[in-house]
Design an enzyme around this catalytic site. Structure first.
Site, PDB file in Angstrom:
ATOM      1  N   GLY B 145       0.820  -1.203   0.000  1.00  0.00           N
ATOM      2  CA  GLY B 145       0.000   0.000   0.000  1.00  0.00           C
ATOM      3  C   GLY B 145       0.856   1.257   0.000  1.00  0.00           C
ATOM      4  N   CYS B 146       0.253   2.371  -0.328  1.00  0.00           N
ATOM      5  CA  CYS B 146       1.011   3.612  -0.496  1.00  0.00           C
ATOM      6  C   CYS B 146       1.557   4.116   0.843  1.00  0.00           C
ATOM      7  CB  CYS B 146       0.160   4.662  -1.194  1.00  0.00           C
ATOM      8  SG  CYS B 146      -1.480   4.918  -0.491  1.00  0.00           S
ATOM      9  N   TYR B 147       0.665   4.270   1.831  1.00  0.00           N
ATOM     10  CA  TYR B 147       1.149   4.686   3.154  1.00  0.00           C
ATOM     11  C   TYR B 147       2.156   3.687   3.704  1.00  0.00           C
ATOM     12  CZ  TYR B 147      -2.540   8.230   4.051  1.00  0.00           C
ATOM     13  OH  TYR B 147      -3.350   9.338   4.033  1.00  0.00           O
TER      14      TYR B 147
END
Lengths: 340, 340, 340, 340
Positions: B145-147
């Site tokens: 995921g990005c975070y």
């Protein structure tokens, strides 16, 4: 009551004009700056056409004391410290919005890298975080910093209630660009701010000693806070996101009660059920506070939002004026935030 | 090599088009969505006129396996979990950019509130944070995921080096709006985002278990992190601001060495002397990391920035493709960030 | 005086709350919407906590006429047309901020694609561009559109003075997103607006017939205008940039005199020496107008700026209320723009 | 081929670095500025770490001619005019992105208020709007201005086809802030740009004579255009909205054919069915053009959008380089816009 404003062309000075124009007990008698002397304020700032057409005057303490009953300093740091002496000696009321009368001389020098006012003058000033001060009848008021206001209002009830691990305080604070002042610099150029997010002065921001000093009033064991400051690509608004560990787990309602008790009868602090967002206070003198406790990590997150130019500067200065004069704390304020 | 993209109209799908158009070893064979079947992508997105004029097709596993050698899933959560079985059973390579193959079924269900893939399928997938994985020859890749990408790259070296108090980790992460997806909602309406700053899903973000799971690989004693997520009024970019207490004070150079060693020979991680700002990685697959240690509070602040659509999604997926195939890790990437 | 607001959750309804809270002659008696009945407005919009804690009621004409002395419609187009009949029949005052009572039925139907009110009802309403209307004692007021307000105030003095080639009028108007309403759509998604500039409804905007109709009042020979509308990536503000050819060259002072004469004693129109910028009117009911004449091309450029939610909607509605009641035109207005 | 860049720290210089890094036939041999001599570009601009680590050198014509085969000037106006002589005398190829070699000396002096290059030097340079020029083998190229590029590409086909009233041309052009350069000024301070829209240099913009001069190539009867320029609160992008009256009404398909014919085989111009928006070309060298004809007013609206730093500056310079060298026009370009 007549007032003068020194530093009229800064963001805080201009915001004072807006607030005082709406305050029925106050009239602006004169406005002062170091540049553009003799020009009408509304010629420089056409948004004030027909609203404030006063001419800008050079600073002159005698003339101010002749015309007015109180002077606001809305100057960059390092200016008011050099100019308040004449007023103090004449026992003429001063509200300094700048950082020049908030700290002891040595600490000021270390963090601001400017020449401080004398200790004698500094001792005459009272630091007034409006919700926690008692300044009726006081004459020399030092108005809190913008980051400091949001952070202190978020943390003071917890420190006072002695429920948190004092060594655990971490504040991740964010501000719109007006908080950085009007000076031209690479860091305020549109292209460098827009679509960007920049953390600056990490562990070096001059509001750190002010926050520690004020929170220490509530628990003398507090010695330091971890404090970071970043620039949001917006004009107005500060969010102080505060992370603290609790000494013992507490329920949401116990935490809420601490805040409700701390700010009972305080018209400008609103305890929110949900986490507050920046929009909710823009254009107003409100501080909105919300929180969330994580049982897994034992971290309490407290978020406070303010409009940095209102509650963080000119608005709190007017609130302090009201308190000095014994007027209702919210006299002259249009309470509805502009929101959008 | 021919590839298909499922979920072409989402931000990650569109970003894949941009990246793969520039990748000499790869050709896009087909693009799939649930809406707008039969329309040309460039009719829906005129910025792609003359760049990608493929027609959108309905999803059909057989047809994809006929035309292509690998399929990317760039679908919203809850979709890929229902569609990958056919590919896994046929041993046909899959890179899933969504969160559907990152977590064990029970944990997925709890945090995503969607039906998980079967444990059997999930066990076939390898979570690949590209800088720490070894996936050459692997067939089923779950993209982080990005975070999670920003946070894990910031913290993994510290956790691995066992120099921090694991109970002290606090991450204050901020993302641009593309991170929240294309769905229409009050929270993505322009007026509610612009000039605002909103903290959401506090202690509830679905990337939390993924980050804990991955960091646990480096120290099994790690059980939790305090993690907050906020929306910045920008389109692209994530900054993960991480606060940790050190077990023992360290010098700046000792800390820097930990990072330099962790990312030696990693072309997409840059250790910066100053704190990185969002602009520096926009449009690129870079992760920029900087830090500052405060001796007074014993807090080490580490900041990592990424472009959430590139390193946080489509870019890392292409990087993972390169690693799977044994190609140079940065093949096909234009390395210069767009910056502004 | 007590008033009700129908359509409270739209931008204009919310702006009315802000303005009327500050108006000493007016009290909000009830607020109405089709959704969220029974909820407190401040629960939906926490920025109003402690400011407006009224509960939202379903629309009920009888109940409104019992509680109030006047009703504001701040509804999307197509709503007020279906609801004003009861009030008109009871001779109960109405100010409609929407477009539903501005145009003859046939023209309304053509441009709005909605069912119009009856001609009988429409004939009762007076279109009131506040600076040019005489509505004291009138009961049914149709408030101008936002683009129409800026454009008409920019052009009316020129049309009236018969100095321009009527066939030459070209208006390039730009609006912030609040002008497009709160509905969720691709075109109001943050990512599609931010860093973008989009021209929409070219030659199709529903304010075109309203502008032509109003300007025709000043010169019946005017039949059409070229009018384009674009979305600026800001929340508030409209700039109408108007290009016209002069019949004969005029000096700057001759042109200025036309404007000064047209708006003498009009407290909310300010003729500016320089071209006005959006900031100068934000948060206020002002219309700022500036111009520049190009001798080479014989084109006079006139720029008018307004805050679309104030002068372009709720503010002009309050101004119209003041005029209806014979109160000072600017009663209840905080005149200082918020500016930033 | 080796090239040098003079004016490396401006926006156009930095954009050249990005584009040339991706161009397989070109290598950057040296970079030059008047400040920060001896520092690595990536130290000043950390986004270039590992991407361009060259050291900045002082300008030295001899040294450039030793190291390189061509020099780009990406300097502010008034600089290249003083520096190109040495190269011209040595017959060493120059592409000047600045405005210094676009106009005859007298006109340049009038509009730029700077000292022009000599007529002798100016005569050596060819103004190259890439879609309309024939520069293979030429040595001295003057690259068009950003506003000029968008406006000329929108209008040239119409002027050439002799279908419009030449006295009717009105251009309302808008640019992002990078178009205004990096100099610090009130007008580029974030707070003054954000949430604002400002029209500047009305009838005074220095691109006006350049546009007239170039359009005159297509119809010598054209003498003037009405041209306004405004600042959009975005970093990149120009939209030129052009209004013209047709001599005779034309159908949409007749107008479209004029554009399709004019730009057949031009890889960087895309004629769009709908009006183009800014997003569609950001990060690319494309010019997107769309139009709408209003039968009621006989006004044809043509909209052209470009990325001002790419097609409006560095990108067109690389395109011109390709044309000079006889390489494919789009060599080295990643054609997919970054879009968001």
């Amino acid at each position: 009551m007549k007032v003068s404003i020194v530093g009229i062309t800064g963001y805080s000075g201009l915001e004072l004009v807006k607030l005082l124009n709406n305050h029925k007990n106050v009239e602006i008698a004169s406005i002062h700056a170091t540049k553009e002397i003799g020009r009408r304020l509304s010629d420089l700032y056409p948004y004030l056409s027909g609203v404030c057409d006063l001419e800008i005057e050079a600073f002159d303490a005698e003339s101010i004391m002749d015309k007015s009953d109180l002077v606001f300093f809305a100057t960059p740091s390092g200016v008011a410290s050099q100019l308040t002496k004449a007023f103090v000696e004449a026992d003429f009321p001063v509200i300094d919005i700048s950082g020049d009368h908030r700290l002891p001389a040595e600490i000021y020098k270390k963090w601001y890298k400017k020449t401080p006012a004398s200790e004698e003058i500094l001792n005459k000033f009272t630091y007034s975080l409006a919700e926690f001060s008692d300044i009726q009848g006081k004459k020399f008021i030092s108005n809190p910093g913008c980051y400091a206001t949001a952070t202190e209002l978020a943390l003071a009830p917890l420190v006072k209630a002695k429920i948190i691990d004092l060594d655990s305080i971490i504040v991740d604070a964010k501000s719109g660009l007006t908080g950085a002042g009007k000076a031209l610099s690479e860091s305020s150029h549109f292209v460098n701010v827009h679509d960007n997010y920049v953390t600056y002065k990490l562990n070096k921001h001059q509001h750190i000693p002010e926050i520690v000093q004020e929170l220490k009033e509530f628990d003398n064991n507090l010695d330091h806070i971890q404090f970071s400051t970043s620039l949001l690509p917006v004009n107005r608004g500060i969010m102080a996101t505060c992370y603290v560990k609790l000494k013992e787990p507490l329920s949401e309602s116990e935490i809420e009660k601490i805040y409700q008790d701390a700010y009972a009868n305080k018209p400008f602090v609103r305890i929110q059920k949900d986490l507050p967002e920046l929009h909710n206070v823009i254009g107003s003198n409100f501080t909105d506070i919300g929180f969330d406790y994580n049982q897994t990590t034992n971290v309490l997150t407290v978020i406070a939002v303010i409009d940095n130019l209102v509650k963080g500067a000119a608005g709190q200065a007017v609130q302090n004026l009201n308190l000095m004069m014994g007027w209702p704390e919210d006299l002259g304020f249009t309470k509805t935030p502009s929101y959008l």
